[in-house]
Enzyme design. Sequence first.
Site, PDB file in Angstrom:
ATOM      1  N   CYS A  57       5.379   4.936  -2.404  1.00 39.64           N
ATOM      2  CA  CYS A  57       6.318   4.548  -1.347  1.00 39.64           C
ATOM      3  C   CYS A  57       5.695   3.515  -0.432  1.00 39.64           C
ATOM      4  CB  CYS A  57       6.806   5.768  -0.565  1.00 39.64           C
ATOM      5  SG  CYS A  57       5.550   6.690   0.297  1.00 39.64           S
ATOM      6  N   CYS A  58       6.567   2.852   0.337  1.00 40.62           N
ATOM      7  CA  CYS A  58       6.132   1.865   1.312  1.00 40.62           C
ATOM      8  C   CYS A  58       5.434   0.700   0.605  1.00 40.62           C
ATOM      9  CB  CYS A  58       5.254   2.570   2.350  1.00 40.62           C
ATOM     10  SG  CYS A  58       4.898   1.643   3.830  1.00 40.62           S
ATOM     11  N   ILE A  59       4.162   0.430   0.901  1.00 42.78           N
ATOM     12  CA  ILE A  59       3.443  -0.701   0.296  1.00 42.78           C
ATOM     13  C   ILE A  59       2.794  -0.313  -1.047  1.00 42.78           C
ATOM     14  CG2 ILE A  59       1.247  -0.270   1.514  1.00 42.78           C
ATOM     15  CD1 ILE A  59       2.777  -3.765   0.871  1.00 42.78           C
TER      16      ILE A  59
END
Length: 224
Positions: free
Chosen positions: A135-137
């Site tokens: 998730c995210c980066i």
Amino acid sequence: MGKRVAVVLAGCGVYDGSEIHEASAVLVHLSREGAQAEVFAPNISQMHVVDHVKGQPTPEQRNVLVESARIARGNIKDLAQLDVKGLDALIIPGGFGVAKNLSTWATQGKNCSVCREVEDVLRAFHAAHKPIGLCCISPVLAAKLFPGCEVTVGHDTECEKWPYAKTAESLRELGCKHVNSHVSEIHVDPRNRLVTTSAFMCNAPIHEIHDGIGNMVKEVVRLA
Ligand SMILES: *[C@@H]1O[C@H](CO)[C@@H](O)[C@H](O)[C@H]1NC(C)=O
Ligand SMILES: *[C@@H]1O[C@H](CO)[C@@H](O)[C@H](O)[C@H]1NC(C)=O
Ligand SMILES: CC(=O)N[C@H]1CO[C@H](CO)[C@@H](O)[C@@H]1O
């Protein structure tokens, strides 16, 4: 028996480590799904230490494993000891530590390298066709290692809601397919068994991020 899921951390704190709320959301949702989390981090020093009040580096040295142990409540192992055989899936929460300590994305973008132990672990789960949740980066790690894979980091047009939208363009430049999605949504790449969601790439209320990560965790456990 519950599924055993490896969670790899990158330190403790959004600007120099794992994003704490994302890491916590992963652990909470794994518990809710009846899965057993096993937390790992590389035993390496952090790229730097950021004062989270000032948002600026301080002249300190900290270790990624020691810092990650805060989130794991001490129950953590050196990533070098991870054996894919006993585990059903892998999840890597986001935070700048992923781009600073698990890879050099923060300074080199698409030309980055991935920390050797992290690369070995991702390749081992991928080769064993075991699901990987990011998730995210963190999806940048998959984009770098598995060319042609499909991921989401949210939206590809920068605005107040999507301050890091340029990441999507870099992922496309790496030859990966980026799929736009809302913070509550996940994208599944069935061929590579990747499950991704945007989390704090989106400037959204924290409960929406928590729930989006819940959808990712649920799908990873289902595929495991
Ligand atoms: C991490 O590395 C240091 C230095 O090599 C070592 O002293 C320490 O025992 C290691 N920690 C773990 C948990 O393996
Ligand atoms: C990546 O490498 C290319 C070729 O050396 C260079 O032109 C480009 O600026 C680099 N990109 C980044 C983000 O460092
Ligand atoms: C101190 C330092 O820079 N530690 C590491 C953080 O992670 C990157 C990417 O793997 C390494 O290159 C650094 O050595």
